[in-house]
Design an enzyme around this catalytic site. Sequence first.
Site, PDB file in Angstrom:
ATOM      1  N   ASN A   9      25.382  38.769  58.646  1.00 25.66           N
ATOM      2  CA  ASN A   9      26.577  39.191  59.374  1.00 25.66           C
ATOM      3  C   ASN A   9      27.766  38.685  58.570  1.00 25.66           C
ATOM      4  OD1 ASN A   9      28.688  39.601  61.108  1.00 25.66           O
ATOM      5  ND2 ASN A   9      28.063  38.056  62.614  1.00 25.66           N
ATOM      6  N   TRP A  10      28.372  39.600  57.853  1.00 30.45           N
ATOM      7  CA  TRP A  10      29.440  39.186  56.937  1.00 30.45           C
ATOM      8  C   TRP A  10      30.737  38.867  57.669  1.00 30.45           C
ATOM      9  CZ3 TRP A  10      29.281  42.766  51.949  1.00 30.45           C
ATOM     10  CH2 TRP A  10      28.038  42.592  51.320  1.00 30.45           C
ATOM     11  N   LYS A  11      30.866  39.292  58.904  1.00 32.45           N
ATOM     12  CA  LYS A  11      32.102  39.090  59.685  1.00 32.45           C
ATOM     13  C   LYS A  11      33.303  39.670  58.908  1.00 32.45           C
ATOM     14  CE  LYS A  11      29.904  35.179  61.864  1.00 32.45           C
ATOM     15  NZ  LYS A  11      30.034  33.915  62.568  1.00 32.45           N
ATOM     16  N   HIS A  96      28.331  40.279  69.724  1.00 32.75           N
ATOM     17  CA  HIS A  96      28.465  38.984  69.060  1.00 32.75           C
ATOM     18  C   HIS A  96      29.415  38.101  69.874  1.00 32.75           C
ATOM     19  CE1 HIS A  96      29.461  35.904  66.164  1.00 32.75           C
ATOM     20  NE2 HIS A  96      28.326  36.213  65.556  1.00 32.75           N
ATOM     21  N   GLU A  98      31.745  36.256  69.065  1.00 32.85           N
ATOM     22  CA  GLU A  98      33.160  36.359  68.685  1.00 32.85           C
ATOM     23  C   GLU A  98      33.802  37.586  69.322  1.00 32.85           C
ATOM     24  OE1 GLU A  98      32.394  36.062  64.491  1.00 32.85           O
ATOM     25  OE2 GLU A  98      31.761  33.989  64.818  1.00 32.85           O
ATOM     26  N   GLU A 167      22.100  33.466  69.652  1.00 32.22           N
ATOM     27  CA  GLU A 167      23.027  32.665  68.866  1.00 32.22           C
ATOM     28  C   GLU A 167      23.776  31.714  69.793  1.00 32.22           C
ATOM     29  OE1 GLU A 167      24.058  34.927  64.979  1.00 32.22           O
ATOM     30  OE2 GLU A 167      25.480  35.500  66.531  1.00 32.22           O
ATOM     31  N   GLY A 173      28.776  28.691  62.879  1.00 33.40           N
ATOM     32  CA  GLY A 173      29.803  28.281  61.928  1.00 33.40           C
ATOM     33  C   GLY A 173      30.172  26.805  62.042  1.00 33.40           C
ATOM     34  N   SER A 213      24.377  28.658  62.079  1.00 36.58           N
ATOM     35  CA  SER A 213      24.203  27.666  61.006  1.00 36.58           C
ATOM     36  C   SER A 213      22.796  27.654  60.426  1.00 36.58           C
ATOM     37  CB  SER A 213      24.606  26.261  61.487  1.00 36.58           C
ATOM     38  OG  SER A 213      25.972  26.255  61.843  1.00 36.58           O
ATOM     39  N   GLY A 234      25.351  34.128  59.220  1.00 37.01           N
ATOM     40  CA  GLY A 234      26.773  34.307  58.927  1.00 37.01           C
ATOM     41  C   GLY A 234      27.114  33.747  57.562  1.00 37.01           C
ATOM     42  N   GLY A 235      27.632  32.525  57.548  1.00 37.11           N
ATOM     43  CA  GLY A 235      28.129  31.909  56.313  1.00 37.11           C
ATOM     44  C   GLY A 235      27.159  31.996  55.140  1.00 37.11           C
TER      45      GLY A 235
HETATM   46  P1  PGA Z   1      26.752  31.228  60.985  1.00 40.56           P
HETATM   47  O1  PGA Z   1      27.062  32.526  61.876  1.00 40.56           O
HETATM   48  O2  PGA Z   1      25.426  31.458  60.307  1.00 40.56           O
HETATM   49  O3  PGA Z   1      27.903  31.138  60.032  1.00 40.56           O
HETATM   50  O4  PGA Z   1      26.699  30.064  61.935  1.00 40.56           O
HETATM   51  C1  PGA Z   1      26.034  33.229  62.522  1.00 40.56           C
HETATM   52  C2  PGA Z   1      26.619  34.399  63.288  1.00 40.56           C
HETATM   53  O5  PGA Z   1      27.686  34.243  63.894  1.00 40.56           O
HETATM   54  O6  PGA Z   1      26.033  35.505  63.308  1.00 40.56           O
END
Ligand code: PGA
Length: 251
Positions: A9-11, A96, A98, A167, A173, A213, A234-235
């Site tokens: 998930n590149w956001k 998600h 967010e 999640e 994050g 994470s 994500g990251g």
């Molecule tokens: P993260 O994000 O791996 O940076 O914690 C995961 C996500 O929000 O899908």
Amino acid sequence: MRKNIVAGNWKMNTLLEDGVELASNINDALKSRKSNCDVVICVPATHLVPVNAVIENGILGLGAENCSEHEQGAYTGEISAAMVASTGARYCILGHSERRQYFGENNEQLLAKTKLALANGLTPIFCVGEVLEQRENGTYNDVVRSQIEALFSLDAEDFAKIIVAYEPVWAIGTGKTATADQAQDMHSNIRRAIASKYGEEIADNTSILYGGSCKPSNARELFSKPDVDGGLIGGAALKADSFMGIIEAFD
Ligand code: PGA
């Protein structure tokens, strides 16, 4: 039997040129070594078409990070599920945390988005997860169960097409990963909720990914749990090396 899946998930990260290069590097890395899981990258909407041009079908799947709850029309700035599908993408992250938190997406909208994604041949990667307060006050199982139940008006045939991603918001994050046991407990609760509505077969065949994470150093332990079928990353999905490191956890 259900699939193991690692999805990125590149956001809202990478400019176009960098995103295309990252996708192409991941595609090349996957070509040179066989992976034991399906691999998907979910990228910003602006990147879908050019990324699709540099990845190969059957090696790397492509998804969007969101789609509109409306079919089409006067919704300035929105991107419909049909538009996402028309780029060649086959997946779409929905719900998600967010989106829920910063854009106020609620269960009703998420059900509408899920229906449109399915109607357009997209596989939803449907995210659920509790916030820290809910983890601490012990309501997390109920919270996540009700997020999943928001989809329970779907018929079984449709529900069976969904990938679930658990999640915990406090792990996204933050560098703070859920323990493998915490993930396993929740994934098994989610699977039980699905079984109680749709039966054991559909529950057994639903891929439930962990996100928050997740990185090469903890992926193997998380993925070793029986109900953890991969990750939404994500990251660590923003560098080909660390993304591949997570994929290799299935070796
Ligand atoms: P993260 O994000 O791996 O940076 O914690 C995961 C996500 O929000 O899908």
